[in-house]
Design a protein around this motif. Structure first.
Motif, short mmCIF file in Angstrom:
data_model
loop_
_atom_site.label_atom_id
_atom_site.label_comp_id
_atom_site.label_asym_id
_atom_site.label_seq_id
_atom_site.Cartn_x
_atom_site.Cartn_y
_atom_site.Cartn_z
N SER A 146 0.84 -1.22 0.00
CA SER A 146 0.00 0.00 0.00
C SER A 146 0.86 1.25 0.00
O SER A 146 2.07 1.20 0.24
CB SER A 146 -0.90 0.01 1.23
N PRO A 251 -2.90 11.49 -11.38
CA PRO A 251 -2.17 10.24 -11.66
C PRO A 251 -0.67 10.39 -11.35
O PRO A 251 -0.03 11.37 -11.74
CB PRO A 251 -2.40 10.02 -13.15
N ASN A 253 3.17 7.99 -10.74
CA ASN A 253 3.84 6.70 -10.97
C ASN A 253 5.02 6.55 -10.01
O ASN A 253 5.69 7.53 -9.66
CB ASN A 253 4.28 6.56 -12.43
N CYS A 279 4.81 1.09 -10.48
CA CYS A 279 3.42 1.16 -10.00
C CYS A 279 2.73 2.41 -10.58
O CYS A 279 3.34 3.49 -10.67
CB CYS A 279 3.37 1.24 -8.47
N ALA A 280 1.49 2.20 -10.94
CA ALA A 280 0.64 3.33 -11.40
C ALA A 280 -0.32 3.66 -10.26
O ALA A 280 -1.17 2.84 -9.88
CB ALA A 280 -0.11 2.96 -12.65
N ILE A 281 -0.17 4.87 -9.71
CA ILE A 281 -0.94 5.27 -8.53
C ILE A 281 -1.83 6.47 -8.88
O ILE A 281 -1.41 7.37 -9.61
CB ILE A 281 0.03 5.63 -7.37
N LEU A 294 -1.94 -1.36 -3.39
CA LEU A 294 -1.11 -1.44 -4.60
C LEU A 294 -1.04 -2.87 -5.14
O LEU A 294 -0.18 -3.16 -5.98
CB LEU A 294 0.30 -0.92 -4.30
N ASN A 296 -2.87 -4.62 -7.16
CA ASN A 296 -3.11 -4.79 -8.60
C ASN A 296 -2.60 -3.59 -9.41
O ASN A 296 -2.98 -3.44 -10.57
CB ASN A 296 -4.59 -5.00 -8.86
N SER A 297 -1.77 -2.76 -8.80
CA SER A 297 -1.34 -1.55 -9.48
C SER A 297 0.14 -1.58 -9.87
O SER A 297 0.64 -0.61 -10.44
CB SER A 297 -1.58 -0.32 -8.57
N CYS A 298 0.83 -2.67 -9.55
CA CYS A 298 2.29 -2.71 -9.77
C CYS A 298 2.69 -3.91 -10.62
O CYS A 298 2.05 -4.96 -10.61
CB CYS A 298 3.01 -2.77 -8.42
N THR A 299 3.75 -3.72 -11.34
CA THR A 299 4.40 -4.80 -12.09
C THR A 299 5.82 -4.96 -11.56
O THR A 299 6.53 -3.96 -11.34
CB THR A 299 4.44 -4.51 -13.58
#
Length: 301
Positions: A146, A251, A253, A279-281, A294, A296-299
């Motif tokens: 998070s 937005p 990142n 991560c896209a935040i 976070l 499902n927001s990060c690779t």
């Protein structure tokens, strides 16, 4: 007739006065090997028996037969001339031969030492390579949890050169789980700067405090991101603000790389692991001081 005729008394006196002759002694032969080894001929030398007794004659004849049986080239003679294995002379000759063979065909001690050193380094390198190959696939896991915004304030201001622009102050906390998958080694963990940015403008940053994680261990890592008075230079013209506070989502990142280093065999075998996180935040004004998931927001690579 009267002159040649002898009386019995004269014959008796002559017989008494003449010496007594011993009987003729028998002769026998002793055979000695010839000096000429090629002809194997024997010379016969007549020897008179000193006493002429039959006993000595038989013994001498037996010695003659014995000497004749040991003629050169015979098997019995060669067996007697050859030393036995138990004899000291044979052992000395054999040992001398072994020493000569070792001296001629033996390997110097220097070569043994060199072969030992080379073999040791080859085996050690092979062992180190096996350890490195076994440790390389065991990359650590990074699981983002998070982000929490303590504050996101936009105010008018000026940079260090006096250029007027809007200034941003952000305070946020990132949390993630770090898990060491290594079964036989621990890792030393650090990271590159964690940058929270709007497009390409960095608004806040922070770094992981270095730590050590034991094998098969895990922990929750918390990192504080701060940005104070960051000039926007027109970057936030589309932001909606009221009294320095955002009223619309923004937005953002987050990018950083987690570095882990393992000392498997001292400093000789130290595999390194890198996990790149992106991560896209989306900042929401309604979720200040509220953790934003976070999951499902990060690779992670």
């Amino acid at each position: 007739m009267s002159m040649h005729a002898k009386t019995d008394s004269e014959v008796t006196s002559q017989t008494a006065s003449s010496p007594t002759r011993s009987p003729r002694r028998p002769a026998y032969f002793v055979q000695s090997p010839s000096r000429d080894s090629h002809t194997n001929s024997f010379h016969s030398t007549p020897v008179l028996s000193p006493t002429g007794s039959p006993g000595r004659h038989s013994r001498n004849s037996s010695s003659t037969r014995y000497s004749g049986s040991l003629r050169p080239g015979s098997r019995k003679a060669s067996q007697q001339l050859q030393p036995r294995k138990g004899d000291k002379g044979f052992d000395a000759i054999e040992e001398e031969g072994l020493v000569d063979d070792d001296h001629k065909t033996g390997i110097p001690r220097r070569c043994y030492f060199l072969a030992f050193v080379v073999g040791f380094f080859v085996l050690f390198s092979f062992f180190a390579l096996v350890l490195w190959a076994a440790a390389k696939p065991q990359k650590p896991d990074v699981i983002m949890r998070s982000i929490l915004f303590d504050g996101f304030v936009v105010n008018a201001g000026a940079d260090a050169s006096g250029v007027a622009t809007e200034m941003v102050t952000i305070n946020a906390t990132i949390k993630f789980n770090f898990r060491n998958r290594g079964t036989f080694f621990g890792v030393h963990v650090s990271s590159t700067p964690m940058d929270l940015a709007y497009t390409e403008l960095t608004l806040a940053s922070g770094t992981i405090k270095k730590f050590y994680q034991s094998r098969k261990g895990h922990r929750l890592v918390s990192v504080n991101l701060q940005g104070r008075g960051v000039p926007l230079y027109g970057g936030g013209v589309n932001w909606s603000t009221m009294d320095g506070k955002l009223t619309a989502p923004v937005p953002l990142n987050l990018n950083f790389t987690v570095k882990a280093k393992a000392y498997v065999l001292g400093k000789l075998v130290k595999p390194k692991f890198h996990r790149k996180v992106s991560c896209a935040i989306v900042y929401k004004p309604t979720k200040v001081n509220v953790p934003i998931s976070l999951k499902n927001s990060c690779t992670i690579e």
